[in-house]
Scaffold this active site. Structure first.
Site, PDB file in Angstrom:
ATOM      1  N   ASP A 143      88.283 123.418  60.355  1.00 29.43           N
ATOM      2  CA  ASP A 143      88.751 121.896  59.673  1.00 29.43           C
ATOM      3  C   ASP A 143      89.982 121.743  60.428  1.00 29.43           C
ATOM      4  O   ASP A 143      90.235 120.610  60.881  1.00 29.43           O
ATOM      5  CB  ASP A 143      88.605 121.894  58.377  1.00 29.43           C
ATOM      6  CG  ASP A 143      87.285 122.134  57.717  1.00 29.43           C
ATOM      7  OD1 ASP A 143      87.059 121.828  56.613  1.00 29.43           O
ATOM      8  OD2 ASP A 143      86.491 122.210  58.356  1.00 29.43           O
ATOM      9  N   SER A 145      86.686 107.884  52.386  1.00 30.73           N
ATOM     10  CA  SER A 145      87.261 109.356  52.709  1.00 30.73           C
ATOM     11  C   SER A 145      88.690 109.062  52.824  1.00 30.73           C
ATOM     12  O   SER A 145      89.198 108.070  52.828  1.00 30.73           O
ATOM     13  CB  SER A 145      86.673 109.848  53.763  1.00 30.73           C
ATOM     14  OG  SER A 145      87.239 109.208  55.042  1.00 30.73           O
ATOM     15  N   GLU A 177      94.909 116.618  41.843  1.00 32.80           N
ATOM     16  CA  GLU A 177      93.552 117.130  41.714  1.00 32.80           C
ATOM     17  C   GLU A 177      93.458 118.222  42.777  1.00 32.80           C
ATOM     18  O   GLU A 177      94.045 118.173  43.915  1.00 32.80           O
ATOM     19  CB  GLU A 177      92.439 116.194  41.575  1.00 32.80           C
ATOM     20  CG  GLU A 177      92.554 115.237  40.578  1.00 32.80           C
ATOM     21  CD  GLU A 177      91.473 114.274  40.898  1.00 32.80           C
ATOM     22  OE1 GLU A 177      90.796 114.121  41.812  1.00 32.80           O
ATOM     23  OE2 GLU A 177      91.667 113.080  39.942  1.00 32.80           O
ATOM     24  N   LYS A 195      91.561 119.551  45.904  1.00 34.69           N
ATOM     25  CA  LYS A 195      90.671 119.043  47.059  1.00 34.69           C
ATOM     26  C   LYS A 195      89.675 120.093  47.206  1.00 34.69           C
ATOM     27  O   LYS A 195      89.761 121.128  47.958  1.00 34.69           O
ATOM     28  CB  LYS A 195      91.219 118.759  48.277  1.00 34.69           C
ATOM     29  CG  LYS A 195      90.367 117.973  49.125  1.00 34.69           C
ATOM     30  CD  LYS A 195      91.038 117.501  50.378  1.00 34.69           C
ATOM     31  CE  LYS A 195      90.228 116.423  51.369  1.00 34.69           C
ATOM     32  NZ  LYS A 195      89.085 117.222  51.651  1.00 34.69           N
ATOM     33  N   ASP A 219      86.432 122.011  48.220  1.00 30.62           N
ATOM     34  CA  ASP A 219      85.735 122.005  49.681  1.00 30.62           C
ATOM     35  C   ASP A 219      84.123 122.070  49.116  1.00 30.62           C
ATOM     36  O   ASP A 219      83.682 122.972  49.299  1.00 30.62           O
ATOM     37  CB  ASP A 219      85.912 123.445  50.284  1.00 30.62           C
ATOM     38  CG  ASP A 219      85.872 123.060  51.724  1.00 30.62           C
ATOM     39  OD1 ASP A 219      85.653 121.880  52.183  1.00 30.62           O
ATOM     40  OD2 ASP A 219      86.090 124.117  52.516  1.00 30.62           O
ATOM     41  N   ARG A 252      77.145 111.042  50.555  1.00 30.77           N
ATOM     42  CA  ARG A 252      78.123 110.178  50.819  1.00 30.77           C
ATOM     43  C   ARG A 252      77.529 109.618  52.196  1.00 30.77           C
ATOM     44  O   ARG A 252      77.822 108.400  52.327  1.00 30.77           O
ATOM     45  CB  ARG A 252      79.582 110.724  50.954  1.00 30.77           C
ATOM     46  CG  ARG A 252      80.325 109.542  51.876  1.00 30.77           C
ATOM     47  CD  ARG A 252      81.885 109.945  51.832  1.00 30.77           C
ATOM     48  NE  ARG A 252      82.156 111.014  52.470  1.00 30.77           N
ATOM     49  CZ  ARG A 252      83.389 111.588  52.198  1.00 30.77           C
ATOM     50  NH1 ARG A 252      84.037 111.361  51.147  1.00 30.77           N
ATOM     51  NH2 ARG A 252      83.566 112.724  53.056  1.00 30.77           N
ATOM     52  N   TYR A 289      85.115 113.020  39.441  1.00 35.77           N
ATOM     53  CA  TYR A 289      86.656 112.763  39.826  1.00 35.77           C
ATOM     54  C   TYR A 289      86.532 111.185  39.887  1.00 35.77           C
ATOM     55  O   TYR A 289      87.641 110.558  40.436  1.00 35.77           O
ATOM     56  CB  TYR A 289      87.218 113.379  40.903  1.00 35.77           C
ATOM     57  CG  TYR A 289      86.386 113.054  42.218  1.00 35.77           C
ATOM     58  CD1 TYR A 289      86.174 112.009  42.951  1.00 35.77           C
ATOM     59  CD2 TYR A 289      85.945 114.492  42.839  1.00 35.77           C
ATOM     60  CE1 TYR A 289      85.427 111.831  44.000  1.00 35.77           C
ATOM     61  CE2 TYR A 289      85.294 114.456  43.915  1.00 35.77           C
ATOM     62  CZ  TYR A 289      84.893 113.039  44.579  1.00 35.77           C
ATOM     63  OH  TYR A 289      84.317 112.954  45.781  1.00 35.77           O
ATOM     64  N   LYS A 324      96.597 110.755  43.425  1.00 32.95           N
ATOM     65  CA  LYS A 324      95.934 109.529  43.229  1.00 32.95           C
ATOM     66  C   LYS A 324      96.860 108.635  42.072  1.00 32.95           C
ATOM     67  O   LYS A 324      97.576 109.340  41.268  1.00 32.95           O
ATOM     68  CB  LYS A 324      94.541 109.529  42.431  1.00 32.95           C
ATOM     69  CG  LYS A 324      93.576 110.222  43.440  1.00 32.95           C
ATOM     70  CD  LYS A 324      92.046 110.336  42.431  1.00 32.95           C
ATOM     71  CE  LYS A 324      91.150 111.126  43.245  1.00 32.95           C
ATOM     72  NZ  LYS A 324      89.869 111.215  42.491  1.00 32.95           N
ATOM     73  N   LYS A 338      97.114 118.658  52.573  1.00 39.73           N
ATOM     74  CA  LYS A 338      96.051 119.561  53.098  1.00 39.73           C
ATOM     75  C   LYS A 338      96.980 120.929  53.050  1.00 39.73           C
ATOM     76  O   LYS A 338      98.171 120.874  53.392  1.00 39.73           O
ATOM     77  CB  LYS A 338      95.515 119.550  54.444  1.00 39.73           C
ATOM     78  CG  LYS A 338      94.599 118.496  54.450  1.00 39.73           C
ATOM     79  CD  LYS A 338      93.082 118.891  53.963  1.00 39.73           C
ATOM     80  CE  LYS A 338      92.093 118.459  54.904  1.00 39.73           C
ATOM     81  NZ  LYS A 338      91.343 118.526  56.163  1.00 39.73           N
ATOM     82  N   CYS A 348      72.663 138.396  83.479  1.00 37.20           N
ATOM     83  CA  CYS A 348      72.574 138.938  82.032  1.00 37.20           C
ATOM     84  C   CYS A 348      73.096 140.157  81.873  1.00 37.20           C
ATOM     85  O   CYS A 348      72.572 141.266  82.654  1.00 37.20           O
ATOM     86  CB  CYS A 348      71.160 138.552  81.790  1.00 37.20           C
ATOM     87  SG  CYS A 348      70.881 139.337  80.096  1.00 37.20           S
ATOM     88  N   CYS A 395      69.479 142.472  81.071  1.00 38.40           N
ATOM     89  CA  CYS A 395      68.430 142.711  82.139  1.00 38.40           C
ATOM     90  C   CYS A 395      68.814 142.167  83.631  1.00 38.40           C
ATOM     91  O   CYS A 395      68.048 142.511  84.366  1.00 38.40           O
ATOM     92  CB  CYS A 395      67.183 141.729  81.732  1.00 38.40           C
ATOM     93  SG  CYS A 395      67.677 139.962  82.168  1.00 38.40           S
ATOM     94  N   CYS A 440      70.320 133.341  80.006  1.00 43.39           N
ATOM     95  CA  CYS A 440      69.269 134.106  80.713  1.00 43.39           C
ATOM     96  C   CYS A 440      68.072 133.735  80.645  1.00 43.39           C
ATOM     97  O   CYS A 440      67.474 133.462  79.550  1.00 43.39           O
ATOM     98  CB  CYS A 440      69.657 135.540  80.106  1.00 43.39           C
ATOM     99  SG  CYS A 440      68.028 136.753  80.961  1.00 43.39           S
ATOM    100  N   CYS A 484      63.259 139.349  79.138  1.00 41.02           N
ATOM    101  CA  CYS A 484      64.703 140.158  78.777  1.00 41.02           C
ATOM    102  C   CYS A 484      64.714 140.909  77.470  1.00 41.02           C
ATOM    103  O   CYS A 484      64.198 140.264  76.548  1.00 41.02           O
ATOM    104  CB  CYS A 484      65.508 138.933  78.768  1.00 41.02           C
ATOM    105  SG  CYS A 484      67.276 139.522  78.323  1.00 41.02           S
TER     106      CYS A 484
HETATM  107 ZN   LIG Z   1      68.370 138.737  79.999  1.00 42.09          ZN
END
Ligand SMILES: [Zn+2]
Length: 672
Positions: A41, A90, A121, A123, A125, A144, A232, A293, A317, A411, A414, A429, A434
């Site tokens: 974030d 938001s 309050e 925040k 997550d 939302r 809230y 708020k 934040k 790769c 392989c 690849c 493979c």
């Molecule tokens: Zn491969």
């Protein structure tokens, strides 16, 4: 030369703005729609801040659909869509004390000195949702979404026991409540524990787990997830101040956050922030900051909102959790779909109480953009994420011994040439044989949501691969007891177990088989849609890109990947061998012929006014009908639009029933 400079600079800025938008849109989609973010974030916030700053300084480059001017991502198409009566805004963000004071000063200025207190309050997550009550009953719940429209997830929200379904009799006639759906740290740990035991992929963090759970199309799955909610916000006949609204909602049976606090001046907000920043790891859920708020609802209304953000509230934040360590090396892991994934090998370091030894680096572009070199001291961050990120190298600590990373051209498993397509940053690849891919595919194939072959765990899968008993997943169905007894240290009971669970997997529904094939971008939901639309593997193999794109939830990426998968002979051969072994390659509905239009062939001709032709064909197929391109003896119905041409004449000659568009619409409406 000098005269050209400013033009060049403007050009660079315009380019940068365009790249930022693309980047942000991409990460927005990963975060909001796919629930699979690639960056933290904190990194996302940095991109958004840069774009906002550039757009502010250069309004000439602003476009109406810039991600800086919208609130999240479009809803998924699988749920019904809901228009919010009042947009779900938001919050604006600040990242330090000065930012907080600037916000406060603006608020005080706009209120011309009117006295106000504030509510602080956490925040949380999680995921913001809206709950609508009418005559005390919970009637609708929505995500939302983009702030204006969200997804109708009523059924799923009803599974959360902290959401009251019935309010006390004295509740307002009509009440909208908003809150954050989340999963606690304890609930998250247990959820991932259970998933690990079931060999299911783990969730990256509680927020993703909550989002993924809320978006389950099957609400019975949602019900098993440890979801919770804190509300809230309320809209209806409510007290005139936010703090009392919270207490009132609590008295109505809603869960409010117990850590919220009423404060009388802004310096107390800073105290509140400091206190919780110190204890952030001890909070029972993940929080990425605090929200402040304005308490009075009438003052909130006076302040209003600007663009996507209310002026009366701000998020302060928490800084991401970071540490520095040395990047020892960059390893390459080859994924099931052949993608070459660079993984940072780090000198072990503790970040917020967790020892980190490796971090995802995404792709070559990402490494180049951040200028990360092998041997660098790097800043590592965990920001609400379990998967750690490398933020940046500490360039001042470079000694000159660091080396620039280059994606290998072959790769590592392989040795086939690696291809990097123009439209994506990943190197791949392309060798279908493979071993890395085969092994990864095998693990995916036997996993619970795919073929659910429990008798084959990780170590047996590895052994089967190394001994070359299983080169592709179809080989599983041709294994003998004798072959298995040749595998080192495999007990008799385990052999019987493995064979029995392989046999049992033949009962798995076709949609699970299709998912198990591991076609890039074809997840469980897409597999379901494909099975419902086409009914069997032959229909899916034969489907053109256009036919696939005519299906609502299928975009160019999925269509493209399917077409190229079925173009490869190896894959077709594998499918044939699976079919011969008795693995289901058609839906049970198709077998029983119980779709309403099974056995009927429709041909469409002329200009249709009410449908796109592809659309009508897909809808008919969903009901079990087949659609032909020319009128033959086998044709049951000809749907004739305007200017039908020769097909109409032929149908009349053969005595085939001719339908109008209205007739078709009636048939579709009757059975859909
Ligand atoms: Zn491969």
């Amino acid at each position: 030369m000098l005269g050209k400079r400013p033009m060049q600079d403007m050009f660079d800025i315009q380019n940068r703005v365009a790249r930022l938008r693309d980047n942000i849109n991409y990460h927005n989609h990963r975060y909001h729609v796919l629930d699979a973010p690639e960056i933290s974030d904190g990194e996302y916030d940095l991109l958004m801040q840069e774009l906002q700053a550039l757009e502010k300084d250069h309004p000439e480059f602003v476009i109406p659909d810039s991600p800086a001017r919208r609130v999240g991502a479009a809803p998924l198409e699988a749920f019904g869509s809901v228009e919010h009566e009042v947009p779900m805004l938001s919050l604006g963000n600040v990242f330090d004390h000065d930012g907080l004071l600037a916000w406060h000063k603006r608020v005080v200025g706009l209120l011309e000195g009117a006295p106000t207190d504030f509510v602080c309050e956490h925040k949380m997550d999680g995921l913001a949702v809206s709950l609508l009550y009418e005559n005390t009953r919970f009637i609708r719940g929505a995500t939302r979404g983009n702030g204006l429209r969200g997804e109708d997830i009523t059924q799923n929200l009803k599974t959360i026991s902290s959401i009251p379904l019935l309010l006390p009799k004295d509740a307002p006639d009509r009440l909208e409540v908003r809150g954050e759906v989340y999963i606690s740290r304890v609930g998250f740990a247990k959820l991932n524990d259970d998933r690990a035991k079931a060999e299911q992929p783990l969730f990256a963090n509680p927020r993703n787990a909550a989002a993924g759970s809320l978006r389950q199309l099957d609400s019975r799955v949602t019900a098993k997830r440890p979801l919770d909610i804190c509300v809230y916000f309320g809209r209806g006949q409510l007290p005139a101040v936010h703090w009392e609204t919270l207490q009132y909602l609590k008295s109505m049976g809603f869960k409010i956050n117990p850590h919220s606090s009423l404060i009388s001046n802004i310096s107390e907000a800073q105290d509140y922030y400091n206190r919780w920043l110190e204890q952030r790891e001890d909070i029972e859920y993940e929080a990425d900051g605090i929200v402040i708020k304005v308490n009075s609802t009438s003052l909130q209304q006076r302040l209003g909102s600007v663009g996507r953000e209310p002026r009366w509230a701000i998020a302060f934040k928490f800084p991401p959790i970071q540490a520095t360590t040395r990047l020892l090396d960059i390893d390459i892991q080859v994924g099931r779909t052949g993608s070459l994934n660079p993984i940072a090998v780090l000198e072990p370091v503790s970040v917020g109480g967790v020892v980190i030894k490796s971090a995802a680096l995404h792709n070559q572009d990402d490494i180049a953009r951040k200028d990360i070199r092998i041997g660098d001291i790097v800043v590592v961050q965990r920001a609400g994420d379990v998967i750690p990120q490398i933020v940046a190298p500490v360039t001042s600590k470079r000694t000159g011994a660091e080396s620039v990373f280059k994606m290998p051209e072959h790769c590592p498993v392989c040795d086939s040439a690696v291809i990097r397509s123009e439209d994506e940053a990943m190197s791949r690849c392309l060798n279908a044989n493979c071993p890395a891919q085969g092994y990864e595919l095998l693990k995916h194939f036997v996993s619970r949501n795919a073929m659910d072959i429990r008798g084959i765990g990780k170590s047996l899968a590895q052994a089967l691969f190394e001994t070359e008993l299983v080169r592709d997943v179809a080989d599983l169905y041709y294994l003998t007891e004798e072959q298995l007894s040749g595998v080192e240290r495999l007990a008799e009971k385990s052999i019987a177990n493995a064979l029995a669970s392989i046999e049992k997997s033949k009962e798995r529904p076709f949609a699970s088989v299709l998912f198990a094939l591991g076609i890039r971008h074809v997840g469980e939901e897409t597999a379901d849609v494909l099975v419902k639309t086409f009914g069997n593997i032959d229909g899916i193999i034969a489907a053109s890109e256009d036919e696939l794109l005519a299906i609502d939830s299928i975009g160019p990426k999925i269509a493209d990947s399917m077409v190229s998968f079925f173009m490869q002979d190896d894959n077709l051969m594998m499918i044939e061998r699976l079919r011969q072994a008795g693995v289901k390659m058609e839906s049970d509905a198709g077998q029983q012929g119980d779709l309403p239009l099974t056995g009927q062939e429709y041909v469409l001709t002329g200009r249709l006014e009410m449908f796109a032709r592809k659309d009508a064909q897909v809808r008919l197929k969903k009901l079990g009908a087949s659609t032909g391109s020319s009128v033959t003896q086998k044709t049951n119905y000809l749907v004739a639009g305007a200017d039908p041409g020769s097909k109409l004449a032929k149908a009349q000659k053969l005595g085939i029933e001719v339908l109008s568009e209205d007739d078709l619409l009636r048939i579709l409406n009757r059975y859909e």
